[in-house]
Design a protein around this motif. Sequence first.
Motif, short mmCIF file in Angstrom:
data_model
loop_
_atom_site.label_atom_id
_atom_site.label_comp_id
_atom_site.label_asym_id
_atom_site.label_seq_id
_atom_site.Cartn_x
_atom_site.Cartn_y
_atom_site.Cartn_z
N ALA A 57 37.42 -14.48 40.36
CA ALA A 57 35.72 -14.56 40.69
C ALA A 57 35.56 -14.05 41.98
O ALA A 57 34.55 -13.40 41.94
CB ALA A 57 35.72 -16.05 40.66
N TRP A 58 36.50 -13.98 42.90
CA TRP A 58 36.25 -13.48 44.10
C TRP A 58 36.15 -11.81 43.80
O TRP A 58 35.27 -11.26 44.40
CB TRP A 58 37.47 -13.79 45.20
CG TRP A 58 37.27 -13.15 46.37
CD1 TRP A 58 36.20 -13.12 47.55
CD2 TRP A 58 38.02 -12.00 46.85
NE1 TRP A 58 36.57 -12.17 48.50
CE2 TRP A 58 37.63 -11.71 48.44
CE3 TRP A 58 39.32 -11.60 46.40
CZ2 TRP A 58 38.19 -10.79 48.90
CZ3 TRP A 58 39.83 -10.61 47.37
CH2 TRP A 58 39.64 -10.13 48.55
N VAL A 116 41.27 1.58 40.72
CA VAL A 116 39.86 1.50 40.70
C VAL A 116 39.46 0.77 39.20
O VAL A 116 38.60 -0.28 39.20
CB VAL A 116 39.27 2.71 40.86
CG1 VAL A 116 37.58 2.76 40.08
CG2 VAL A 116 39.21 3.18 42.33
N LEU A 117 40.19 0.96 38.19
CA LEU A 117 40.08 0.57 36.78
C LEU A 117 40.30 -0.85 36.95
O LEU A 117 39.49 -1.75 36.23
CB LEU A 117 41.06 1.39 35.96
CG LEU A 117 40.99 0.92 34.43
CD1 LEU A 117 39.50 1.20 33.72
CD2 LEU A 117 42.11 1.46 33.52
N SER A 118 41.41 -1.30 37.40
CA SER A 118 41.74 -2.77 37.61
C SER A 118 40.60 -3.52 38.22
O SER A 118 40.04 -4.45 37.62
CB SER A 118 43.13 -3.03 38.64
OG SER A 118 44.01 -2.50 38.05
N VAL A 119 39.92 -2.97 39.26
CA VAL A 119 38.83 -3.93 39.79
C VAL A 119 37.64 -3.71 38.85
O VAL A 119 36.87 -4.72 38.80
CB VAL A 119 38.51 -3.07 41.33
CG1 VAL A 119 37.11 -3.74 41.82
CG2 VAL A 119 39.47 -3.14 42.12
N LEU A 120 37.32 -2.56 38.32
CA LEU A 120 36.37 -2.52 37.39
C LEU A 120 36.50 -3.54 36.13
O LEU A 120 35.51 -4.26 35.66
CB LEU A 120 36.19 -1.31 36.68
CG LEU A 120 35.50 -0.07 37.86
CD1 LEU A 120 35.40 1.11 37.13
CD2 LEU A 120 34.12 -0.54 38.39
N ARG A 121 37.75 -3.49 35.64
CA ARG A 121 38.09 -4.67 34.69
C ARG A 121 37.88 -5.84 35.05
O ARG A 121 37.18 -6.64 34.30
CB ARG A 121 39.34 -4.46 34.18
CG ARG A 121 39.85 -3.15 33.38
CD ARG A 121 41.14 -3.26 32.88
NE ARG A 121 41.69 -4.13 31.86
CZ ARG A 121 42.77 -4.45 31.66
NH1 ARG A 121 43.94 -4.11 32.46
NH2 ARG A 121 43.11 -5.42 30.79
N ILE A 122 37.91 -6.44 36.33
CA ILE A 122 37.86 -7.58 36.77
C ILE A 122 36.36 -7.73 36.93
O ILE A 122 35.73 -8.77 36.35
CB ILE A 122 38.62 -7.88 38.13
CG1 ILE A 122 40.21 -7.81 37.61
CG2 ILE A 122 38.23 -9.17 38.48
CD1 ILE A 122 40.70 -7.37 39.12
N LEU A 124 33.69 -6.16 35.81
CA LEU A 124 32.64 -6.07 34.43
C LEU A 124 33.31 -6.94 33.39
O LEU A 124 32.55 -7.08 32.28
CB LEU A 124 32.93 -4.46 33.95
CG LEU A 124 32.38 -3.27 34.99
CD1 LEU A 124 32.61 -2.14 34.57
CD2 LEU A 124 30.98 -3.66 35.48
N GLY A 125 34.26 -7.99 33.69
CA GLY A 125 34.59 -8.90 32.84
C GLY A 125 35.17 -8.66 31.39
O GLY A 125 34.92 -9.25 30.53
N GLY A 126 36.00 -7.60 31.36
CA GLY A 126 36.62 -7.12 30.07
C GLY A 126 37.52 -8.09 29.62
O GLY A 126 38.04 -8.42 28.31
N GLN A 127 38.07 -9.01 30.66
CA GLN A 127 39.37 -9.82 30.30
C GLN A 127 39.01 -11.38 30.98
O GLN A 127 38.34 -11.51 31.86
CB GLN A 127 40.65 -9.26 31.02
CG GLN A 127 41.67 -10.03 30.58
CD GLN A 127 42.67 -9.28 29.64
OE1 GLN A 127 42.57 -8.24 29.57
NE2 GLN A 127 43.40 -10.26 28.93
N THR A 128 39.37 -12.19 30.15
CA THR A 128 39.32 -13.55 30.70
C THR A 128 40.40 -14.34 31.07
O THR A 128 41.49 -14.17 30.44
CB THR A 128 38.15 -14.47 30.01
OG1 THR A 128 38.71 -14.44 28.79
CG2 THR A 128 36.90 -14.32 29.90
N VAL B 48 46.09 -8.81 38.50
CA VAL B 48 44.67 -9.97 38.25
C VAL B 48 43.78 -9.32 37.08
O VAL B 48 43.58 -10.15 36.32
CB VAL B 48 43.76 -9.75 39.50
CG1 VAL B 48 42.69 -10.51 39.40
CG2 VAL B 48 44.81 -10.24 40.75
N ALA B 49 43.90 -8.27 36.97
CA ALA B 49 43.04 -7.46 35.52
C ALA B 49 43.57 -7.60 34.44
O ALA B 49 43.00 -7.75 33.29
CB ALA B 49 42.89 -5.76 36.02
#
Lengths: 128, 130
Positions: A57-58, A116-122, A124-128, B48-49
Amino acid sequence: MAYRTPVKRAVGLGSAKDGVHHWWMQRVTAIALVPLVLWFTFSMAVYAGADFETVRAWIATPMVAVLLIALIVTALFHAQLGLQVVLEDYVQPHGLQLACVIAVKFLAVLLILVGVLSVLRIALGGQT
Amino acid sequence: MQTDNRPLSPHLQVYRPQLTSVLSICHRAAGVLLAGGSLLLIYWLAAVASGPEAYATAQAVLGSLPARLLLFGWTLALFYHLGNGIRHLFWDAGKGFELRTAYASGYAVIASAVVLTLLVWILATTVGGA
């Protein structure tokens, strides 16, 4: 007999072929990294033992995601510039030196993309 | 242009180490360490991702004692490189080259690195609960 004067080499670009660009970019990224690194380290301290959902969430907060991406890009660009200078100073056969510098630059770009892809995935909510 | 008879850098084996020269080489060493440490940051973000399980693994790996020692050293290197980097920026502006100032700023950089590192780790182990 060479008729070129030393000033011919110095005026404009010099032996590095890109003038002061490398030096200047190192300074510009350094200035950007001062606030980014201070923000990041103290944030990481606060979230060091946090559970998955809290951390997710952060990072998903738009402001945090933007600053993290800025940090990743700036830090790795800065690191890659610094490593280049170290390699140019200590690695002797020119071919090996060039290979190392290129490898470092490729690795830096890959790490930037993964980060950058990791941050964007988090974010933009591609994974929960 | 004659380039073979220029003064050389101080020879490491015969030149007595000074605060200024030691801090200079430490800046470079810390920079190389930090470049390596950036792998950890990218790994942690990728974890985390990837979801809760990967994150749990990352937290277990990074929370182990050897990793904590490594991270502590990395924090110190980071704050040292940060402080000394600011020192370098002042030099780039042509300020702080007097011997007294160079030594004073050197000690200030060491002190700030130690204080900031301890502050971050106290915060991490209390508020952060790591």
